[in-house]
Motif scaffolding. Structure first.
Motif, PDB file in Angstrom:
ATOM      1  N   TYR A 101       0.857  -1.184   0.000  1.00 37.45           N
ATOM      2  CA  TYR A 101       0.000   0.000   0.000  1.00 37.45           C
ATOM      3  C   TYR A 101       0.897   1.240   0.000  1.00 37.45           C
ATOM      4  O   TYR A 101       2.066   1.188   0.396  1.00 37.45           O
ATOM      5  CB  TYR A 101      -0.956   0.021   1.197  1.00 37.45           C
ATOM      6  N   GLN A 102       0.335   2.321  -0.464  1.00 37.85           N
ATOM      7  CA  GLN A 102       1.109   3.543  -0.587  1.00 37.85           C
ATOM      8  C   GLN A 102       0.728   4.536   0.508  1.00 37.85           C
ATOM      9  O   GLN A 102      -0.174   4.302   1.315  1.00 37.85           O
ATOM     10  CB  GLN A 102       0.916   4.150  -1.977  1.00 37.85           C
ATOM     11  N   LYS A 109       0.062   6.808   6.607  1.00 41.84           N
ATOM     12  CA  LYS A 109       1.219   7.659   6.937  1.00 41.84           C
ATOM     13  C   LYS A 109       2.556   7.025   6.529  1.00 41.84           C
ATOM     14  O   LYS A 109       3.618   7.448   6.973  1.00 41.84           O
ATOM     15  CB  LYS A 109       1.273   8.005   8.435  1.00 41.84           C
ATOM     16  N   GLY A 110       2.528   5.999   5.725  1.00 43.67           N
ATOM     17  CA  GLY A 110       3.737   5.347   5.253  1.00 43.67           C
ATOM     18  C   GLY A 110       3.408   4.379   4.125  1.00 43.67           C
ATOM     19  O   GLY A 110       2.318   4.423   3.547  1.00 43.67           O
ATOM     20  N   TYR A 151      15.159  14.731   9.454  1.00 46.22           N
ATOM     21  CA  TYR A 151      14.513  13.485   9.043  1.00 46.22           C
ATOM     22  C   TYR A 151      14.608  12.363  10.079  1.00 46.22           C
ATOM     23  O   TYR A 151      15.658  12.153  10.712  1.00 46.22           O
ATOM     24  CB  TYR A 151      15.135  12.986   7.734  1.00 46.22           C
ATOM     25  N   LEU A 152      13.478  11.636  10.176  1.00 42.85           N
ATOM     26  CA  LEU A 152      13.377  10.384  10.934  1.00 42.85           C
ATOM     27  C   LEU A 152      12.795   9.324  10.014  1.00 42.85           C
ATOM     28  O   LEU A 152      12.012   9.639   9.109  1.00 42.85           O
ATOM     29  CB  LEU A 152      12.443  10.528  12.145  1.00 42.85           C
ATOM     30  N   THR A 153      13.146   8.052  10.238  1.00 41.37           N
ATOM     31  CA  THR A 153      12.472   6.936   9.562  1.00 41.37           C
ATOM     32  C   THR A 153      12.011   5.937  10.618  1.00 41.37           C
ATOM     33  O   THR A 153      12.644   5.794  11.675  1.00 41.37           O
ATOM     34  CB  THR A 153      13.388   6.235   8.545  1.00 41.37           C
ATOM     35  N   ALA A 154      10.873   5.277  10.332  1.00 38.89           N
ATOM     36  CA  ALA A 154      10.296   4.320  11.276  1.00 38.89           C
ATOM     37  C   ALA A 154      10.069   2.976  10.569  1.00 38.89           C
ATOM     38  O   ALA A 154       9.660   2.944   9.395  1.00 38.89           O
ATOM     39  CB  ALA A 154       8.982   4.858  11.828  1.00 38.89           C
ATOM     40  N   TYR A 155      10.321   1.891  11.321  1.00 41.30           N
ATOM     41  CA  TYR A 155      10.251   0.523  10.791  1.00 41.30           C
ATOM     42  C   TYR A 155       9.389  -0.292  11.756  1.00 41.30           C
ATOM     43  O   TYR A 155       9.811  -0.589  12.882  1.00 41.30           O
ATOM     44  CB  TYR A 155      11.648  -0.092  10.683  1.00 41.30           C
ATOM     45  N   ALA A 156       8.178  -0.683  11.321  1.00 35.12           N
ATOM     46  CA  ALA A 156       7.210  -1.306  12.234  1.00 35.12           C
ATOM     47  C   ALA A 156       6.888  -2.762  11.864  1.00 35.12           C
ATOM     48  O   ALA A 156       7.153  -3.204  10.741  1.00 35.12           O
ATOM     49  CB  ALA A 156       5.936  -0.482  12.245  1.00 35.12           C
ATOM     50  N   HIS A 157       6.296  -3.464  12.861  1.00 34.59           N
ATOM     51  CA  HIS A 157       5.797  -4.841  12.735  1.00 34.59           C
ATOM     52  C   HIS A 157       6.919  -5.873  12.628  1.00 34.59           C
ATOM     53  O   HIS A 157       6.716  -6.959  12.077  1.00 34.59           O
ATOM     54  CB  HIS A 157       4.836  -4.990  11.529  1.00 34.59           C
ATOM     55  N   ASN A 158       8.083  -5.549  13.150  1.00 34.04           N
ATOM     56  CA  ASN A 158       9.209  -6.480  13.052  1.00 34.04           C
ATOM     57  C   ASN A 158       9.002  -7.709  13.930  1.00 34.04           C
ATOM     58  O   ASN A 158       8.310  -7.676  14.944  1.00 34.04           O
ATOM     59  CB  ASN A 158      10.504  -5.761  13.440  1.00 34.04           C
ATOM     60  N   GLN A 195      10.810  16.887   9.909  1.00 25.84           N
ATOM     61  CA  GLN A 195      10.498  17.827  10.996  1.00 25.84           C
ATOM     62  C   GLN A 195       9.202  17.408  11.692  1.00 25.84           C
ATOM     63  O   GLN A 195       8.361  18.238  12.039  1.00 25.84           O
ATOM     64  CB  GLN A 195      10.410  19.261  10.464  1.00 25.84           C
ATOM     65  N   GLY A 196       9.063  16.098  11.905  1.00 22.27           N
ATOM     66  CA  GLY A 196       7.942  15.544  12.645  1.00 22.27           C
ATOM     67  C   GLY A 196       6.704  15.253  11.836  1.00 22.27           C
ATOM     68  O   GLY A 196       5.785  14.586  12.324  1.00 22.27           O
ATOM     69  N   LYS A 197       6.650  15.733  10.601  1.00 23.98           N
ATOM     70  CA  LYS A 197       5.454  15.535   9.784  1.00 23.98           C
ATOM     71  C   LYS A 197       5.672  14.390   8.810  1.00 23.98           C
ATOM     72  O   LYS A 197       6.680  14.347   8.101  1.00 23.98           O
ATOM     73  CB  LYS A 197       5.136  16.824   9.016  1.00 23.98           C
ATOM     74  N   PRO A 198       4.729  13.435   8.722  1.00 24.49           N
ATOM     75  CA  PRO A 198       4.898  12.317   7.792  1.00 24.49           C
ATOM     76  C   PRO A 198       4.838  12.770   6.340  1.00 24.49           C
ATOM     77  O   PRO A 198       3.999  13.604   5.967  1.00 24.49           O
ATOM     78  CB  PRO A 198       3.743  11.378   8.139  1.00 24.49           C
ATOM     79  N   ILE A 199       5.743  12.249   5.517  1.00 24.53           N
ATOM     80  CA  ILE A 199       5.763  12.535   4.075  1.00 24.53           C
ATOM     81  C   ILE A 199       5.813  11.206   3.332  1.00 24.53           C
ATOM     82  O   ILE A 199       6.080  10.144   3.912  1.00 24.53           O
ATOM     83  CB  ILE A 199       6.948  13.423   3.686  1.00 24.53           C
ATOM     84  N   ASP A 200       5.552  11.245   2.049  1.00 27.15           N
ATOM     85  CA  ASP A 200       5.535  10.035   1.227  1.00 27.15           C
ATOM     86  C   ASP A 200       6.948   9.485   1.057  1.00 27.15           C
ATOM     87  O   ASP A 200       7.813  10.137   0.468  1.00 27.15           O
ATOM     88  CB  ASP A 200       4.944  10.363  -0.143  1.00 27.15           C
ATOM     89  N   PRO A 201       7.242   8.283   1.592  1.00 24.83           N
ATOM     90  CA  PRO A 201       8.577   7.708   1.434  1.00 24.83           C
ATOM     91  C   PRO A 201       8.982   7.524  -0.026  1.00 24.83           C
ATOM     92  O   PRO A 201      10.176   7.594  -0.357  1.00 24.83           O
ATOM     93  CB  PRO A 201       8.473   6.365   2.145  1.00 24.83           C
ATOM     94  N   LEU A 202       8.009   7.296  -0.915  1.00 24.35           N
ATOM     95  CA  LEU A 202       8.349   7.071  -2.326  1.00 24.35           C
ATOM     96  C   LEU A 202       8.952   8.304  -2.975  1.00 24.35           C
ATOM     97  O   LEU A 202       9.584   8.204  -4.025  1.00 24.35           O
ATOM     98  CB  LEU A 202       7.100   6.615  -3.097  1.00 24.35           C
ATOM     99  N   SER A 203       8.761   9.486  -2.346  1.00 21.86           N
ATOM    100  CA  SER A 203       9.348  10.711  -2.912  1.00 21.86           C
ATOM    101  C   SER A 203      10.848  10.774  -2.654  1.00 21.86           C
ATOM    102  O   SER A 203      11.541  11.578  -3.293  1.00 21.86           O
ATOM    103  CB  SER A 203       8.662  11.947  -2.312  1.00 21.86           C
ATOM    104  N   LEU A 204      11.335   9.949  -1.739  1.00 18.23           N
ATOM    105  CA  LEU A 204      12.769   9.948  -1.416  1.00 18.23           C
ATOM    106  C   LEU A 204      13.456   8.631  -1.782  1.00 18.23           C
ATOM    107  O   LEU A 204      14.686   8.590  -1.868  1.00 18.23           O
ATOM    108  CB  LEU A 204      12.975  10.213   0.079  1.00 18.23           C
ATOM    109  N   LEU A 205      12.684   7.572  -1.974  1.00 17.98           N
ATOM    110  CA  LEU A 205      13.274   6.269  -2.323  1.00 17.98           C
ATOM    111  C   LEU A 205      13.574   6.212  -3.817  1.00 17.98           C
ATOM    112  O   LEU A 205      12.818   6.787  -4.640  1.00 17.98           O
ATOM    113  CB  LEU A 205      12.302   5.141  -1.940  1.00 17.98           C
ATOM    114  N   PRO A 206      14.629   5.525  -4.215  1.00 19.19           N
ATOM    115  CA  PRO A 206      14.916   5.377  -5.663  1.00 19.19           C
ATOM    116  C   PRO A 206      13.850   4.502  -6.320  1.00 19.19           C
ATOM    117  O   PRO A 206      13.264   3.630  -5.692  1.00 19.19           O
ATOM    118  CB  PRO A 206      16.293   4.708  -5.682  1.00 19.19           C
ATOM    119  N   SER A 207      13.617   4.796  -7.575  1.00 22.33           N
ATOM    120  CA  SER A 207      12.622   3.996  -8.306  1.00 22.33           C
ATOM    121  C   SER A 207      13.196   2.589  -8.547  1.00 22.33           C
ATOM    122  O   SER A 207      14.390   2.394  -8.701  1.00 22.33           O
ATOM    123  CB  SER A 207      12.282   4.667  -9.634  1.00 22.33           C
TER     124      SER A 207
END
Length: 208
Positions: A101-102, A109-110, A151-158, A195-207
C-alpha cells in the motif's frame, strides 16, 4: 663806688620760641604692590604629559564636535532558523518485497512492503536509534532512526529487533527481521518524517 661794685647788668633772657606750625610731612615712597595670590592649578594638571592624557590648548575644537560618537554596540540580529546544510538525505529501500500500500496522510502515513518472516529490514540511511521497542500501539516491534535534525524513519511490525537505543547504524545495515507483530500479515510498515510531519517515502526512495 656803689655803682662800680654793682653786679654787671645781665642781658634779659628771652623766652624760648615755640614753633607751633605743623611740621612738614615726611617724604613718602611709592606703595609696594601686595603679593599676588597663588594661581590654583587647573584640575587634571597633575596628569599633563602622562601617556593617555591630552592638554587642552587655546583654539582646540572639542572632540565630540569633530568626531562622530561611537555607535552603540548592539547584539547581532538573530538568523532565521533554517534546516542545516546537508540535511537532505538519499534513502535506500529498507526491504526487498513488493509495495502493498502507498502513503496516505490521513490513514497509513507510510508504505507497506511485503515479504516473509525473518527477511532483513535495512536502515534506509545513516543514523542513530532513538527508539527500539513495542510501546506504541499499532506498530508492534518498532525501530525509529534519527538521521539529522530534519529526518526520521520508522520501521514497524518487526519479528526481531537487532539494534538498541542510542546505537549508530549505517545505511543498508540490517536492523531487524521482518514480522507480523501487531499486524494482520508479515510486512514492514515504513514511514519517513520530515520535521515531525509524515511525508511520502516514495518521494525519497529510488525507483525500482
Amino acid at each position: 663806688m656803689l655803682a662800680g661794685c654793682a653786679a654787671p647788668k645781665q642781658p634779659a633772657r628771652q623766652a624760648p620760641v615755640v614753633d607751633r606750625s605743623p611740621a612738614p610731612a615726611a617724604p613718602t615712597s611709592p606703595r609696594a604692590p601686595a603679593p599676588a595670590a597663588p594661581i590654583a592649578a587647573p584640575p587634571g594638571s597633575e596628569n599633563a604629559g602622562k601617556p593617555g592624557y591630552y592638554t587642552v590648548r587655546p583654539g582646540d575644537t572639542p572632540r565630540p564636535a569633530t568626531a562622530s560618537a561611537p555607535a552603540s554596540a548592539s547584539p547581532p540580529a538573530p538568523t532565521p532558523a533554517t534546516a542545516a546544510i546537508g540535511d537532505a538525505i538519499a534513502l535506500v529501500w529498507p526491504a526487498r518485497g513488493p509495495v502493498l500500500y502507498q502513503f496516505d496522510e490521513t490513514r497509513s502515513k507510510g508504505v507497506g512492503i511485503g515479504g516473509r518472516a525473518g527477511d532483513p529490514v535495512l536502515a534506509a540511511a545513516d543514523g542513530r536509534v532513538v527508539y527500539a521497542g513495542s510501546d506504541l500501539r499499532g506498530y508492534g516491534n518498532l525501530i525509529i532512526l534519527k538521521h539529522n535534525n530534519t529526518y526520521l524513519t520508522a520501521y514497524a511490525h518487526n519479528q526481531t529487533l537487532l539494534v538498541r537505543e542510542d546505537q549508530t547504524v549505517r545505511q543498508g545495515q540490517m536492523i531487524a527481521e521482518m514480522g507480523s507483530s501487531d499486524a494482520d500479515r508479515v510486512k514492514l510498515h515504513f514511514e519517513v518524517r520530515r520535521q515531525g510531519k509524515p511525508i511520502d517515502p516514495l518521494s525519497l526512495l529510488p525507483s525500482r
